[in-house]
Design a protein around this motif. Structure first.
Motif, PDB file in Angstrom:
ATOM      1  N   UNK A  69      20.932 -12.191 -11.815  1.00 10.23           N
ATOM      2  CA  UNK A  69      21.580 -11.830 -13.124  1.00 10.23           C
ATOM      3  C   UNK A  69      21.845 -10.362 -13.429  1.00 10.23           C
ATOM      4  N   UNK A  70      20.835  -9.348 -12.975  1.00 14.31           N
ATOM      5  CA  UNK A  70      21.192  -8.074 -13.325  1.00 14.31           C
ATOM      6  C   UNK A  70      22.340  -7.428 -12.473  1.00 14.31           C
ATOM      7  N   UNK A  71      22.455  -8.075 -11.143  1.00 13.32           N
ATOM      8  CA  UNK A  71      23.573  -7.670 -10.240  1.00 13.32           C
ATOM      9  C   UNK A  71      24.808  -8.002 -10.916  1.00 13.32           C
ATOM     10  N   UNK A  72      24.983  -9.221 -11.576  1.00 18.56           N
ATOM     11  CA  UNK A  72      26.330  -9.554 -12.377  1.00 18.56           C
ATOM     12  C   UNK A  72      26.321  -8.761 -13.468  1.00 18.56           C
ATOM     13  N   UNK A  73      25.243  -8.442 -14.150  1.00 20.42           N
ATOM     14  CA  UNK A  73      25.306  -7.670 -15.288  1.00 20.42           C
ATOM     15  C   UNK A  73      26.073  -6.251 -15.253  1.00 20.42           C
ATOM     16  N   UNK A  74      25.911  -5.697 -14.346  1.00 15.39           N
ATOM     17  CA  UNK A  74      26.207  -4.392 -14.389  1.00 15.39           C
ATOM     18  C   UNK A  74      27.998  -4.152 -14.195  1.00 15.39           C
ATOM     19  N   UNK A  84      27.968  -8.935 -23.069  1.00 14.91           N
ATOM     20  CA  UNK A  84      27.448  -8.708 -21.715  1.00 14.91           C
ATOM     21  C   UNK A  84      25.823  -8.900 -22.016  1.00 14.91           C
ATOM     22  N   UNK A  85      25.463  -8.539 -22.932  1.00 12.67           N
ATOM     23  CA  UNK A  85      23.900  -8.914 -23.128  1.00 12.67           C
ATOM     24  C   UNK A  85      23.472 -10.524 -23.551  1.00 12.67           C
ATOM     25  N   UNK A 115      21.914 -15.687 -21.291  1.00 10.53           N
ATOM     26  CA  UNK A 115      22.144 -16.983 -20.937  1.00 10.53           C
ATOM     27  C   UNK A 115      22.035 -17.280 -19.436  1.00 10.53           C
ATOM     28  N   UNK A 116      22.522 -16.269 -18.513  1.00 11.27           N
ATOM     29  CA  UNK A 116      22.326 -16.084 -17.137  1.00 11.27           C
ATOM     30  C   UNK A 116      20.677 -16.313 -16.743  1.00 11.27           C
ATOM     31  N   UNK A 117      20.029 -15.615 -17.306  1.00  7.44           N
ATOM     32  CA  UNK A 117      18.608 -15.558 -17.069  1.00  7.44           C
ATOM     33  C   UNK A 117      18.017 -16.882 -17.300  1.00  7.44           C
ATOM     34  N   UNK A 118      18.084 -17.387 -18.442  1.00  4.82           N
ATOM     35  CA  UNK A 118      17.683 -18.719 -18.610  1.00  4.82           C
ATOM     36  C   UNK A 118      18.000 -19.979 -17.829  1.00  4.82           C
ATOM     37  N   UNK A 119      19.119 -19.855 -17.181  1.00  4.07           N
ATOM     38  CA  UNK A 119      19.557 -20.686 -16.241  1.00  4.07           C
ATOM     39  C   UNK A 119      19.233 -20.513 -14.851  1.00  4.07           C
ATOM     40  N   UNK A 120      18.905 -19.190 -14.660  1.00  2.00           N
ATOM     41  CA  UNK A 120      18.495 -18.890 -13.228  1.00  2.00           C
ATOM     42  C   UNK A 120      17.261 -18.424 -13.012  1.00  2.00           C
ATOM     43  N   UNK A 121      16.441 -18.260 -13.970  1.00  2.00           N
ATOM     44  CA  UNK A 121      15.137 -17.679 -13.871  1.00  2.00           C
ATOM     45  C   UNK A 121      14.064 -18.441 -13.040  1.00  2.00           C
ATOM     46  N   UNK A 122      14.085 -19.487 -12.775  1.00  2.00           N
ATOM     47  CA  UNK A 122      13.349 -19.925 -11.730  1.00  2.00           C
ATOM     48  C   UNK A 122      13.856 -20.351 -10.516  1.00  2.00           C
ATOM     49  N   UNK A 123      15.234 -19.752 -10.249  1.00  2.00           N
ATOM     50  CA  UNK A 123      15.771 -19.739  -8.904  1.00  2.00           C
ATOM     51  C   UNK A 123      15.508 -18.779  -7.973  1.00  2.00           C
TER      52      UNK A 123
END
Length: 205
Positions: A47-52, A18-19, A24-32
Motif C-alpha cells: 500500500x505504501x508503494x502505491x501511495x507514493x 491519497x490519504x 482503505x487499501x491498508x484495511x483491505x491488505x493488512x493481513x495479506x
C-alpha cells in the motif's frame, strides 16, 4: 503560471484523497502478503508503494489546476517520496512510520528558526488567507511551533509502542483531528488580532 481558484471540494479531494485511499487499501491488505520477484512484502509495504505515485499524481493535478503548490505541500511530497521509497526498497515499514516525525520536526524547526530571528515564517505563507496583526502572528507561530514538535514526539511514541494498525488509525484520523482542533482552539487569537479589529487591546496572552 498564475495562481487559479478551483472548487474547494475538488481541492480537498486532491489533498485528502491519497490519504483516504491509503487507509482503505491498508484495511483491505493488512493481513495479506505478496511475493514479488522472490521477496515477500506485507500489505502495508504494498500500500505504501502505491501511495507514493498516487501522491505525486494528485499533487501534479493540483499544481496543474491551481498553478501553485505551497512550500508545505512540496516538503510533504518530497518526504513521502523519500521515506516511502526507503520503506519499499528495504522492505521495512519503520521508514514510512518515521515520515510524520520528519515532517513535523521540519516544520517546527523552520518556525522555530524564524522565531529566533524575530520573524514569523507562518505569516509569509498564510497572510493572504488569514489577515492578522504582527503580534498575533508571533503568538500563533510560537504555539504552532510547539504543537508541531509535540506531534513529532507523539508520532515517535505511537509507532514505536503501538501496532501498525493503531499507527495507521492515528496517522489517518488522530493527526488530522489534532490539527483541526488546534486551529479551532485559536479562534480567540484570530478575533483579537484580526486586522478588522484594530481597536482590540494589544496585549499578548
Amino acid at each position: 503560471m498564475a495562481n487559479k481558484t478551483i472548487n474547494p471540494m475538488l481541492k480537498m479531494a486532491l489533498e485528502m484523497g491519497p490519504i483516504v485511499l491509503f487507509f482503505i487499501g491498508y484495511l483491505k491488505l493488512k493481513d495479506s502478503s505478496f511475493n514479488i520477484a522472490g521477496t515477500d512484502y506485507q500489505g502495508f509495504i504494498v500500500v505504501t508503494a502505491a501511495f507514493i505515485p498516487l501522491m505525486v499524481l494528485s499533487s501534479g493535478i493540483l499544481w496543474k489546476l491551481t498553478g501553485h503548490l505551497s512550500k508545505m505541500q512540496i516538503a510533504t511530497l518530497v518526504l513521502v517520496t523519500v521515506f516511502g521509497s526507503l520503506s519499499v526498497w528495504f522492505n521495512d515499514d519503520r521508514f514510512f512510520k518515521m515520515k510524520p516525525t520528519m515532517i513535523y520536526t521540519l516544520f517546527g524547526g523552520i518556525l522555530g528558526f524564524g522565531l529566533l530571528r524575530g520573524k514569523s515564517y507562518l505569516k509569509v505563507v498564510m497572510e493572504e488567507v488569514l489577515p492578522m496583526r504582527q503580534e498575533g502572528w508571533m503568538i500563533l507561530t510560537k504555539r504552532l511551533c510547539g504543537f508541531f514538535l509535540g506531534l513529532a514526539v507523539l508520532n515517535e511514541v505511537i509507532w514505536r509502542t503501538q501496532s501498525t494498525e493503531n499507527w495507521v488509525y492515528f496517522k489517518t484520523f488522530g493527526l488530522t483531528a489534532a490539527v483541526f482542533v488546534f486551529f479551532i482552539s485559536q479562534s480567540g487569537l484570530f478575533q483579537k488580532y484580526g486586522e478588522e479589529g484594530e481597536d482590540a487591546p494589544d496585549t499578548a496572552d
